[in-house]
Write a protein that holds these residues in place. Structure first.
Motif, PDB file in Angstrom:
ATOM      1  N   UNK A  14      32.442  31.048  53.283  1.00 39.63           N
ATOM      2  CA  UNK A  14      31.786  31.617  52.160  1.00 39.63           C
ATOM      3  C   UNK A  14      32.830  32.764  51.731  1.00 39.63           C
ATOM      4  N   UNK A  15      33.099  32.668  50.441  1.00 38.55           N
ATOM      5  CA  UNK A  15      33.935  33.838  49.695  1.00 38.55           C
ATOM      6  C   UNK A  15      33.084  34.279  48.585  1.00 38.55           C
ATOM      7  N   UNK A  16      32.548  35.294  48.715  1.00 40.65           N
ATOM      8  CA  UNK A  16      31.700  36.042  47.561  1.00 40.65           C
ATOM      9  C   UNK A  16      32.646  36.814  46.551  1.00 40.65           C
ATOM     10  N   UNK A  17      32.549  36.618  45.511  1.00 40.16           N
ATOM     11  CA  UNK A  17      33.536  37.100  44.614  1.00 40.16           C
ATOM     12  C   UNK A  17      32.373  38.020  43.466  1.00 40.16           C
ATOM     13  N   UNK A  18      32.216  39.174  43.448  1.00 34.90           N
ATOM     14  CA  UNK A  18      31.267  39.971  42.853  1.00 34.90           C
ATOM     15  C   UNK A  18      31.796  40.128  41.319  1.00 34.90           C
ATOM     16  N   UNK A  19      30.808  40.398  40.371  1.00 39.28           N
ATOM     17  CA  UNK A  19      31.227  40.734  39.155  1.00 39.28           C
ATOM     18  C   UNK A  19      30.626  42.092  38.863  1.00 39.28           C
ATOM     19  N   UNK A  40      34.242  40.136  48.119  1.00 36.67           N
ATOM     20  CA  UNK A  40      35.518  40.688  47.184  1.00 36.67           C
ATOM     21  C   UNK A  40      35.243  40.969  45.815  1.00 36.67           C
ATOM     22  N   UNK A  41      35.649  42.073  45.181  1.00 38.76           N
ATOM     23  CA  UNK A  41      35.509  42.282  43.806  1.00 38.76           C
ATOM     24  C   UNK A  41      36.813  43.142  43.159  1.00 38.76           C
ATOM     25  N   UNK A  42      36.977  42.686  42.031  1.00 42.67           N
ATOM     26  CA  UNK A  42      37.883  43.430  41.375  1.00 42.67           C
ATOM     27  C   UNK A  42      37.421  44.629  40.432  1.00 42.67           C
ATOM     28  N   UNK A  43      36.081  44.747  40.562  1.00 41.51           N
ATOM     29  CA  UNK A  43      35.239  45.745  39.914  1.00 41.51           C
ATOM     30  C   UNK A  43      35.691  45.729  38.493  1.00 41.51           C
ATOM     31  N   UNK A  44      35.836  44.485  37.653  1.00 43.00           N
ATOM     32  CA  UNK A  44      36.039  44.221  36.285  1.00 43.00           C
ATOM     33  C   UNK A  44      35.198  43.394  35.713  1.00 43.00           C
ATOM     34  N   UNK A  45      33.834  43.177  36.343  1.00 43.94           N
ATOM     35  CA  UNK A  45      32.809  42.648  35.690  1.00 43.94           C
ATOM     36  C   UNK A  45      33.101  40.957  35.053  1.00 43.94           C
ATOM     37  N   UNK A  47      35.193  40.579  32.890  1.00 43.61           N
ATOM     38  CA  UNK A  47      36.635  40.737  32.730  1.00 43.61           C
ATOM     39  C   UNK A  47      37.490  40.142  33.469  1.00 43.61           C
ATOM     40  N   UNK A  48      36.902  40.010  35.126  1.00 40.44           N
ATOM     41  CA  UNK A  48      37.612  39.728  36.053  1.00 40.44           C
ATOM     42  C   UNK A  48      38.513  38.454  35.905  1.00 40.44           C
ATOM     43  N   UNK A  49      39.454  38.127  36.786  1.00 44.21           N
ATOM     44  CA  UNK A  49      40.240  37.063  36.847  1.00 44.21           C
ATOM     45  C   UNK A  49      39.499  35.910  37.209  1.00 44.21           C
ATOM     46  N   UNK A  50      38.907  36.039  38.393  1.00 48.71           N
ATOM     47  CA  UNK A  50      37.984  34.827  39.080  1.00 48.71           C
ATOM     48  C   UNK A  50      37.128  34.309  37.989  1.00 48.71           C
ATOM     49  N   UNK A  51      36.115  35.345  37.344  1.00 47.96           N
ATOM     50  CA  UNK A  51      35.162  35.159  36.407  1.00 47.96           C
ATOM     51  C   UNK A  51      35.742  34.192  35.194  1.00 47.96           C
ATOM     52  N   UNK A  52      36.908  34.626  34.739  1.00 44.69           N
ATOM     53  CA  UNK A  52      37.554  34.167  33.640  1.00 44.69           C
ATOM     54  C   UNK A  52      38.104  32.716  33.950  1.00 44.69           C
ATOM     55  N   UNK A  53      38.775  32.593  35.087  1.00 41.38           N
ATOM     56  CA  UNK A  53      39.482  31.532  35.585  1.00 41.38           C
ATOM     57  C   UNK A  53      38.515  30.215  35.769  1.00 41.38           C
ATOM     58  N   UNK A  54      37.584  30.548  36.381  1.00 42.65           N
ATOM     59  CA  UNK A  54      36.625  29.484  36.875  1.00 42.65           C
ATOM     60  C   UNK A  54      35.327  29.463  35.740  1.00 42.65           C
ATOM     61  N   UNK A  55      35.389  29.834  34.539  1.00 45.62           N
ATOM     62  CA  UNK A  55      34.709  29.771  33.404  1.00 45.62           C
ATOM     63  C   UNK A  55      32.971  30.117  33.758  1.00 45.62           C
ATOM     64  N   UNK A  56      32.841  31.072  34.517  1.00 46.29           N
ATOM     65  CA  UNK A  56      31.330  31.588  34.965  1.00 46.29           C
ATOM     66  C   UNK A  56      30.799  31.872  34.061  1.00 46.29           C
TER      67      UNK A  56
END
Length: 94
Positions: A14-19, A40-45, A47-56
């Motif tokens: 599991x890799x958790x990506x926080x927003x 992991x987190x980029x602390x961008x809420x 607007x973070x790359x993973x959040x946007x890329x995967x359409x969460x």
């Protein structure tokens, strides 16, 4: 026993990506929830790359990704997740 504990020795990770946007609150939540897998987190809420890329669009969201990096299922929870993991990790010896 949760899915992570049950399947981690068979290759399930599991890799958790926080927003989150607040590092201290994010770290406190990890400790409070007793999460032992990679966080992991980029602390961008939102607007973070993973959040946007995967359409969460809602949290929590999850993706089941095969060893080749292909998303094979999305947002499985509870018994649905357990059934899918059972299919994936079922070996002929069982």
């Amino acid at each position: 026993m949760n899915a992570y504990q049950h399947y981690r020795d068979r290759g399930f990770a599991i890799l958790s990506v926080s927003i989150d946007t607040d590092k201290n609150k994010w770290k406190e939540a990890i400790e409070k929830d007793g999460i032992t897998w990679t966080q992991v987190s980029d602390l961008q809420g939102h607007k973070g790359d993973v959040h946007l890329k995967y359409g969460i669009t809602s949290i929590p969201a999850n993706f089941l990704i095969d060893p080749e990096g292909v998303v094979i299922a999305k947002d499985l929870k509870g018994e649905f997740l357990n059934r899918e993991l059972e299919k994936l990790f079922l070996t002929p010896q069982q």
